[in-house]
Design an enzyme around this catalytic site. Structure first.
Site, PDB file in Angstrom:
ATOM      1  N   ARG A  79       0.760  -1.229  -0.120  1.00  0.00           N
ATOM      2  CA  ARG A  79       0.037  -0.078  -0.074  1.00  0.00           C
ATOM      3  C   ARG A  79       0.955   1.264   0.124  1.00  0.00           C
ATOM      4  O   ARG A  79       1.584   1.471   0.858  1.00  0.00           O
ATOM      5  CB  ARG A  79      -0.968  -0.330   1.332  1.00  0.00           C
ATOM      6  N   HIS A 122      -2.737  10.766   0.808  1.00  0.00           N
ATOM      7  CA  HIS A 122      -2.481  10.520   2.083  1.00  0.00           C
ATOM      8  C   HIS A 122      -1.663  12.065   2.549  1.00  0.00           C
ATOM      9  O   HIS A 122      -0.404  12.301   2.991  1.00  0.00           O
ATOM     10  CB  HIS A 122      -1.102   9.572   2.153  1.00  0.00           C
ATOM     11  N   GLU A 167      -7.413   8.272   6.171  1.00  0.00           N
ATOM     12  CA  GLU A 167      -7.575   8.961   7.411  1.00  0.00           C
ATOM     13  C   GLU A 167      -8.195  10.284   7.278  1.00  0.00           C
ATOM     14  O   GLU A 167      -7.569  11.444   7.853  1.00  0.00           O
ATOM     15  CB  GLU A 167      -6.412   8.896   8.084  1.00  0.00           C
ATOM     16  N   ASN A 302      -7.673   1.778   9.580  1.00  0.00           N
ATOM     17  CA  ASN A 302      -6.247   1.847  10.310  1.00  0.00           C
ATOM     18  C   ASN A 302      -6.544   1.895  11.790  1.00  0.00           C
ATOM     19  O   ASN A 302      -7.523   2.733  12.370  1.00  0.00           O
ATOM     20  CB  ASN A 302      -5.526   3.385  10.053  1.00  0.00           C
ATOM     21  N   TYR A 304      -4.881   1.975  15.486  1.00  0.00           N
ATOM     22  CA  TYR A 304      -3.731   1.800  16.567  1.00  0.00           C
ATOM     23  C   TYR A 304      -3.844   1.780  17.978  1.00  0.00           C
ATOM     24  O   TYR A 304      -3.060   0.966  18.687  1.00  0.00           O
ATOM     25  CB  TYR A 304      -2.817   3.295  16.196  1.00  0.00           C
ATOM     26  N   GLU A 386      -3.752  -0.258   7.952  1.00  0.00           N
ATOM     27  CA  GLU A 386      -2.378   0.218   8.701  1.00  0.00           C
ATOM     28  C   GLU A 386      -2.705  -0.258  10.119  1.00  0.00           C
ATOM     29  O   GLU A 386      -3.799  -0.236  10.792  1.00  0.00           O
ATOM     30  CB  GLU A 386      -2.285   1.754   8.955  1.00  0.00           C
TER      31      GLU A 386
HETATM   32  C1  PNW Z   1      -1.223   7.534  10.491  1.00  0.00           C
HETATM   33  N1  PNW Z   1      -3.664  10.129  15.828  1.00  0.00           N
HETATM   34  O1  PNW Z   1      -1.254   8.571  11.247  1.00  0.00           O
HETATM   35  C2  PNW Z   1      -1.011   7.838   9.309  1.00  0.00           C
HETATM   36  O2  PNW Z   1      -2.046   7.260   8.214  1.00  0.00           O
HETATM   37  C3  PNW Z   1       0.459   7.509   9.215  1.00  0.00           C
HETATM   38  O3  PNW Z   1       0.821   8.233   8.020  1.00  0.00           O
HETATM   39  C4  PNW Z   1       1.321   7.669  10.404  1.00  0.00           C
HETATM   40  O4  PNW Z   1       2.397   7.431   9.643  1.00  0.00           O
HETATM   41  C5  PNW Z   1       0.817   6.480  11.214  1.00  0.00           C
HETATM   42  O5  PNW Z   1      -0.512   6.600  11.355  1.00  0.00           O
HETATM   43  C6  PNW Z   1       1.498   6.446  12.626  1.00  0.00           C
HETATM   44  O6  PNW Z   1       1.200   7.763  13.007  1.00  0.00           O
HETATM   45  C7  PNW Z   1      -2.018   8.998  12.231  1.00  0.00           C
HETATM   46  O7  PNW Z   1      -3.148  11.392  16.421  1.00  0.00           O
HETATM   47  C8  PNW Z   1      -1.384  10.360  12.842  1.00  0.00           C
HETATM   48  O8  PNW Z   1      -4.840   9.559  16.428  1.00  0.00           O
HETATM   49  C9  PNW Z   1      -1.893  10.559  14.121  1.00  0.00           C
HETATM   50  C10 PNW Z   1      -3.066   9.842  14.838  1.00  0.00           C
HETATM   51  C11 PNW Z   1      -3.685   8.705  14.235  1.00  0.00           C
HETATM   52  C12 PNW Z   1      -2.981   8.197  13.002  1.00  0.00           C
END
Ligand code: PNW
Length: 479
Positions: A79, A122, A167, A302, A304, A386
């Protein structure tokens, strides 16, 4: 989570993800002009150590080696995103030299048996378009559709999987309300206008691409979270969780899948900024929501971390886990990315944390997939586009990186993905973020997410232990 071996269905795709500005470098080569990130990175204090993506991983010149590395890891899909400022510099006419890079990249991927998974946006809007209003301007929607069609002109014969936006929460609320991402604007009005025009651009691009080529697999990628109340019986905690779910998840899910903005969130924002909501309501024209809700072929998610929320102030806790740089030394955070969450507080629950200070909560991924698969997108294939973690890796003599924590993080989240599949959720793929250590936005090069280490002095790549572990999982198709 049970502990037996989980085998993935045939057809499930394992891959890794990157984004143009974070890896390409060659920022001003072959006709590319500035994006909002080139400009933002040069604003004093915006990015840690004033770092830019001028060189990044130099992927623009090293893509052949990088694709070879993907082959060694056994990736089935890759991707990546295209740079708007390379394809249509300043948002103007198409640039054949810029498109030629993606042409070469796609050919290289296909020659290696790797499925290209292309994201159009992006976060790197041409700076010239920001000067005419950026995503707060409706004209940018038209420019985005032109850009999408230019990329399709060049690659549509070989690329099947197209994602419009990555995002949009980040490219609206982090970018136009919190000001921690480019273009660094700080108003509620700009955030909600940007979100609307991003979603409209998405819907219009889906329609334009589908009309040209009904065979494409078209979708969008959202970052989603699980927002839990610290105490579900406490009305203030429940309200805090509702607000974050509303402003982070439902603000995008509801228009995309139900053709409406969430009324409770509109009311919350109106209560803090009535003028912003009035201007936004004027900008939402007849037919827009119908366009935004154009059916999708797939949805990228995505994930996290999750959040535990309370209506009661927490001792010693400030800000949100979504400040995108505030606690990384970024002084620009003048307001929360959440327009109406003044009384929301994040609760420390003692989960392990990554180098971003984000909680490790794999079961949250199972729950996100379950919720989307049942409440929002039944019948639509889901992809985890992601998932990954930053840790402070050390490269040891002999060219090894023992990143056991990242290997464990990936393993647990791949297992959590499988748990959703076992429940019957239609999840078709998983992409690790990221293939390479890269430019982590307002954190510059200070956060490493790669399963492959990048030495930014020499551009040498080292497959980390987590990369080897991921390669084993892919080969076994099981975890
Ligand atoms: C994503 N938050 O970014 C992006 O898609 C990527 O480019 C980035 O490198 C990756 O996650 C890791 O950070 C985010 O603040 C940035 O919740 C910030 C947030 C979530 C996703």
């Amino acid at each position: 989570m049970n502990s037996s071996i989980r085998r993935f269905p045939d057809g499930f795709l394992f891959g890794a993800a990157t984004a143009a500005y974070q890896i390409e470098g060659a920022a001003f080569e072959d006709g590319r002009t500035a994006s909002i990130w080139d400009a933002f990175a040069r604003v004093p204090g915006a990015v840690q150590n004033g770092e830019t993506g001028d060189v990044a991983c130099d992927h623009y010149h090293r893509y052949r080696d990088d694709v070879r590395l993907m082959g060694e890891l056994g990736l089935q899909t890759y991707r990546f995103s295209t740079s708007w400022a390379r394809v249509r510099p300043d948002g103007g006419p198409a640039n054949p030299a810029g498109l030629a890079f993606y042409d070469r990249l796609v050919d290289e991927l296909l020659a290696g048996g790797i499925v290209p998974w292309l994201t159009l946006y992006h976060w790197d809007l041409p700076h010239a378009l920001e000067e005419t209003g950026g995503w707060t301007s409706r004209d940018t929607v038209d420019r985005f559709v032109e850009y999408a069609l230019s990329v399709h002109d060049a690659l549509g014969d070989r690329v099947t999987h197209w994602t419009t936006l990555n995002e949009p929460w980040c490219s609206s609320f982090l970018s136009y309300t919190a000001g921690v991402h480019a273009p660094g604007r700080t108003s509620v009005e700009d955030g909600i206008l940007a979100a609307h025009h991003l979603l409209l651009g998405h819907g219009r691009a889906i329609r334009a691409l589908r009309e040209r080529d009904p065979g494409l697999d078209l979708g969008i990628t959202l970052n989603l979270t699980v927002a839990d109340p610290a105490d579900a019986r406490d009305p203030d905690d429940a309200d805090a969780a509702r607000r974050i779910d509303g402003q982070f998840n439902r603000w995008f899910l509801d228009p995309l899948f139900r053709g409406e903005y969430p009324a409770d969130v509109v009311d919350d924002i109106r209560a803090v900024d009535p003028l912003a909501v009035r201007r936004w309501a004027d900008a939402v024209q007849d037919g827009d929501l119908e366009t935004i809700a154009t059916p999708l072929d797939c949805l990228g998610i995505n994930y996290y971390h999750g959040e535990l929320l309370s209506g009661t102030p927490q001792p010693g806790a400030e800000g949100t886990p979504h400040d995108g740089g505030a606690d990384g030394g970024n002084a620009r955070l003048t307001r929360s990315p959440f327009p109406a969450a003044d009384d929301v507080h994040w609760v420390e629950r003692g989960l392990p944390r990554t180098g971003m200070d984000w909680e490790v909560q794999p079961e949250g991924l199972t729950r996100v997939l379950r919720r989307i698969g049942t409440e929002y997108a039944p019948g639509i294939p889901l992809y985890v586009t992601e998932n990954g973690a930053a840790y402070d890796d050390v490269a040891e003599a002999g060219g090894v990186v023992h990143d056991a924590e990242r290997a464990m993080f990936l393993r647990e989240h791949i297992a959590a993905t499988h748990d959703a599949i076992e429940e019957g959720v239609d999840v078709r793929g998983y992409f690790a973020w990221s293939l390479l250590d890269n430019y982590e936005w307002s954190f510059g090069y200070g956060k490493r997410f790669g399963i492959v280490r990048v030495d930014y002095d020499t551009q040498r790549r080292i497959v980390k232990d987590s990369g080897r572990e991921y390669a084993r999982i892919i080969a076994a198709r099981a975890v």
